[in-house]
Design a protein around this motif. Sequence first.
Motif, PDB file in Angstrom:
ATOM      1  N   ALA A 159       0.753  -1.365   0.071  1.00 31.89           N
ATOM      2  CA  ALA A 159       0.057  -0.101   0.000  1.00 31.89           C
ATOM      3  C   ALA A 159       0.847   1.407  -0.016  1.00 31.89           C
ATOM      4  O   ALA A 159       0.466   2.217  -0.407  1.00 31.89           O
ATOM      5  CB  ALA A 159      -0.866  -0.212   1.319  1.00 31.89           C
ATOM      6  N   LEU A 160       2.025   1.341   0.698  1.00 33.08           N
ATOM      7  CA  LEU A 160       2.564   2.385   0.823  1.00 33.08           C
ATOM      8  C   LEU A 160       3.523   2.455  -0.596  1.00 33.08           C
ATOM      9  O   LEU A 160       3.707   3.686  -1.078  1.00 33.08           O
ATOM     10  CB  LEU A 160       3.948   2.449   1.947  1.00 33.08           C
ATOM     11  CG  LEU A 160       3.314   2.157   3.275  1.00 33.08           C
ATOM     12  CD1 LEU A 160       4.487   1.812   4.231  1.00 33.08           C
ATOM     13  CD2 LEU A 160       2.361   3.141   3.717  1.00 33.08           C
ATOM     14  N   ILE A 161       3.724   1.541  -1.297  1.00 32.38           N
ATOM     15  CA  ILE A 161       4.660   1.817  -2.763  1.00 32.38           C
ATOM     16  C   ILE A 161       3.588   2.294  -3.369  1.00 32.38           C
ATOM     17  O   ILE A 161       3.776   3.120  -4.207  1.00 32.38           O
ATOM     18  CB  ILE A 161       5.051   0.207  -3.065  1.00 32.38           C
ATOM     19  CG1 ILE A 161       6.161  -0.326  -2.136  1.00 32.38           C
ATOM     20  CG2 ILE A 161       5.452   0.501  -4.409  1.00 32.38           C
ATOM     21  CD1 ILE A 161       6.409  -1.577  -2.353  1.00 32.38           C
ATOM     22  N   CYS A 162       2.225   1.596  -3.451  1.00 34.62           N
ATOM     23  CA  CYS A 162       1.469   2.316  -4.459  1.00 34.62           C
ATOM     24  C   CYS A 162       0.866   3.815  -4.337  1.00 34.62           C
ATOM     25  O   CYS A 162       0.655   4.323  -5.120  1.00 34.62           O
ATOM     26  CB  CYS A 162      -0.060   1.385  -4.160  1.00 34.62           C
ATOM     27  SG  CYS A 162      -0.058  -0.219  -4.669  1.00 34.62           S
ATOM     28  N   ASN A 235      -0.343  -5.575  -9.704  1.00 36.90           N
ATOM     29  CA  ASN A 235      -1.712  -5.734 -10.193  1.00 36.90           C
ATOM     30  C   ASN A 235      -2.444  -4.531  -9.693  1.00 36.90           C
ATOM     31  O   ASN A 235      -3.337  -4.172 -10.070  1.00 36.90           O
ATOM     32  CB  ASN A 235      -2.098  -6.877  -9.370  1.00 36.90           C
ATOM     33  CG  ASN A 235      -1.386  -8.019 -10.081  1.00 36.90           C
ATOM     34  OD1 ASN A 235      -1.152  -8.385 -11.147  1.00 36.90           O
ATOM     35  ND2 ASN A 235      -1.546  -9.357  -9.074  1.00 36.90           N
ATOM     36  N   ALA A 236      -1.931  -3.575  -8.804  1.00 42.88           N
ATOM     37  CA  ALA A 236      -2.604  -2.441  -8.344  1.00 42.88           C
ATOM     38  C   ALA A 236      -2.374  -1.333  -9.438  1.00 42.88           C
ATOM     39  O   ALA A 236      -3.216  -0.233  -9.359  1.00 42.88           O
ATOM     40  CB  ALA A 236      -2.373  -2.147  -6.763  1.00 42.88           C
ATOM     41  N   THR A 237      -1.186  -1.348  -9.656  1.00 48.69           N
ATOM     42  CA  THR A 237      -0.675  -0.093 -10.422  1.00 48.69           C
ATOM     43  C   THR A 237      -0.254  -0.254 -11.776  1.00 48.69           C
ATOM     44  O   THR A 237       0.017   0.897 -12.473  1.00 48.69           O
ATOM     45  CB  THR A 237       0.970   0.376  -9.713  1.00 48.69           C
ATOM     46  OG1 THR A 237       1.774  -0.757 -10.119  1.00 48.69           O
ATOM     47  CG2 THR A 237       0.690   0.701  -8.226  1.00 48.69           C
ATOM     48  N   GLY A 238      -0.250  -1.250 -12.250  1.00 54.92           N
ATOM     49  CA  GLY A 238       0.061  -1.715 -13.802  1.00 54.92           C
ATOM     50  C   GLY A 238       1.261  -1.629 -14.217  1.00 54.92           C
ATOM     51  O   GLY A 238       1.713  -1.755 -15.274  1.00 54.92           O
ATOM     52  N   GLN A 357      -6.260  -5.322 -12.072  1.00 54.67           N
ATOM     53  CA  GLN A 357      -5.843  -5.897 -13.442  1.00 54.67           C
ATOM     54  C   GLN A 357      -4.761  -7.357 -12.585  1.00 54.67           C
ATOM     55  O   GLN A 357      -4.488  -7.250 -11.633  1.00 54.67           O
ATOM     56  CB  GLN A 357      -5.048  -5.232 -14.350  1.00 54.67           C
ATOM     57  CG  GLN A 357      -3.614  -4.686 -13.729  1.00 54.67           C
ATOM     58  CD  GLN A 357      -3.020  -3.572 -14.684  1.00 54.67           C
ATOM     59  OE1 GLN A 357      -3.774  -3.077 -15.322  1.00 54.67           O
ATOM     60  NE2 GLN A 357      -1.919  -3.643 -14.606  1.00 54.67           N
ATOM     61  N   TRP A 358      -4.641  -8.221 -13.761  1.00 57.50           N
ATOM     62  CA  TRP A 358      -3.859  -9.357 -13.309  1.00 57.50           C
ATOM     63  C   TRP A 358      -2.582  -9.260 -14.384  1.00 57.50           C
ATOM     64  O   TRP A 358      -2.578  -9.675 -15.397  1.00 57.50           O
ATOM     65  CB  TRP A 358      -4.674 -10.516 -13.352  1.00 57.50           C
ATOM     66  CG  TRP A 358      -3.743 -11.807 -12.958  1.00 57.50           C
ATOM     67  CD1 TRP A 358      -2.914 -11.706 -11.885  1.00 57.50           C
ATOM     68  CD2 TRP A 358      -3.739 -13.332 -13.559  1.00 57.50           C
ATOM     69  NE1 TRP A 358      -2.489 -13.098 -11.568  1.00 57.50           N
ATOM     70  CE2 TRP A 358      -2.851 -14.086 -12.825  1.00 57.50           C
ATOM     71  CE3 TRP A 358      -4.370 -13.556 -14.595  1.00 57.50           C
ATOM     72  CZ2 TRP A 358      -2.691 -15.333 -12.877  1.00 57.50           C
ATOM     73  CZ3 TRP A 358      -3.947 -14.988 -14.894  1.00 57.50           C
ATOM     74  CH2 TRP A 358      -3.091 -15.780 -14.121  1.00 57.50           C
ATOM     75  N   SER A 359      -1.391  -8.731 -13.832  1.00 55.76           N
ATOM     76  CA  SER A 359      -0.357  -8.782 -14.634  1.00 55.76           C
ATOM     77  C   SER A 359       0.741  -9.460 -13.900  1.00 55.76           C
ATOM     78  O   SER A 359       1.772  -9.833 -14.496  1.00 55.76           O
ATOM     79  CB  SER A 359       0.107  -7.193 -14.796  1.00 55.76           C
ATOM     80  OG  SER A 359       0.284  -6.589 -13.566  1.00 55.76           O
ATOM     81  N   GLY A 360       0.828  -9.543 -12.625  1.00 50.28           N
ATOM     82  CA  GLY A 360       1.825 -10.175 -12.051  1.00 50.28           C
ATOM     83  C   GLY A 360       1.364 -11.848 -11.256  1.00 50.28           C
ATOM     84  O   GLY A 360       0.286 -11.482 -10.678  1.00 50.28           O
TER      85      GLY A 360
END
Length: 448
Positions: A159-162, A235-238, A357-360
Amino acid sequence: MNLHSLLLERQREGRPVRVAMIGAGKFGSMFLAQLRITPGLHLIGLADLDASRARQALESTGWDPAAYGARSLTEAETSGTTFITEDSDDLLTGGPVEVVVDATGNPAAGIRHALSAAENGKHIVMVNVEADVLAGPLLAERCRQAGVVYSMAYGDQPALICEQVDWARACGLNVVAAGKGTKYLPVYHASTPDTVWPYYGLTAERAAQGGMNPQMFNSFLDGTKSSIEMAAVANATGLATPSNGLAFPPCSVDELPVVLRPASEGGTLEKKGQVEVISSLQRNGDPVIGDLRWGVYVVFEAPSDYTARCFSEYGLVTDPSGRYGALYRPYHLIGLELGVSVASVAIRGEPTGTTRQWSGDVAAVAKSDLKAGQKLDGEGGFCVWGKLLPASESIKCGALPIGLAHGVTLQRDIKAGEIVCWSDLEAVGENHAVSIRREMEERFAPSA
């Protein structure tokens, strides 16, 4: 920037945010310590498989025993006290609860809790990153369709990275890399619960005295937790995931804009715009001076010569070109900060990071040579560790997700370092977690 004021307003109005938590372990206990003294929050319910553990968590974090004697949620609501239960359904289906916190760490349980929260009209804060990486896109979609918020847990590193990625993008800066620091050496991938404590400078006896779970601590050491957390961020940031797992380059805070730029420009990244974890140790085991072991970072690029000149004018540490800069936060306080999520979700209706999304994905990889007939023991165990992969690659090779690599049996030998695939397993009975994962793959696979 005004969550505290909004909480005070809820307190004055006599309608504090009614929050229930499932799981009374370390993360949950840290939240309990702060929740007790945060105005505008009411712990209306606490669930744990062992009710005595929940009571012990409250006692050890300074709660008055009179504050957790309610016999039902209704009594807890009217008396301002807390209801303790061993059945999470009591909290998920109970009317007075506004926000549910899942702090269990169990992916199957987390899936059940998120879906139940959606069905019962309750916001959910997922400390349970394991469940989020296993099926997060589907869980988040179900919550959105139900009109409730599905949120990452503030204080935890994803969350902190996002938040940092969002800050950079809201400033019009191009995100080049984002991630966290950790203590890493390649040998750690083979670590087991029997070998973990010397890597932490502890004896097994001292760890036991501190109530430390060797399998849980080993999941942080062997690379699994880093992979899970970076998959959640992607998956949260793209942001993209590396094509063959995290590289864990040694890096100090002042080297962030140098090390975390594309390899074509002298850095270590495959491309601009990806997640990565940096190590606080050089490959020979020496400490990195000025490490970011406990923190998070974002590396960004100036979109113009004018912006790059501003970087220089205001003292930003950059790479030699002057175009790449970084900001970092040296520490994260996990459960002590979770109230930010609860307040944001309940008052603003806004998540502190959410899966989009689902990228990782995170695949199970053999720690040593495994034999047919051997039963896997999951995250942090003796058999496998979790490796970050692009979701497209995970689907292509039929990788077994680390979140489902517990209690399943191999039907063929697997060499150390090989990805374990679904086809390598004896027949797996269909259960709720497996079926939800299958549905998520069908709905959100990059090729779908």
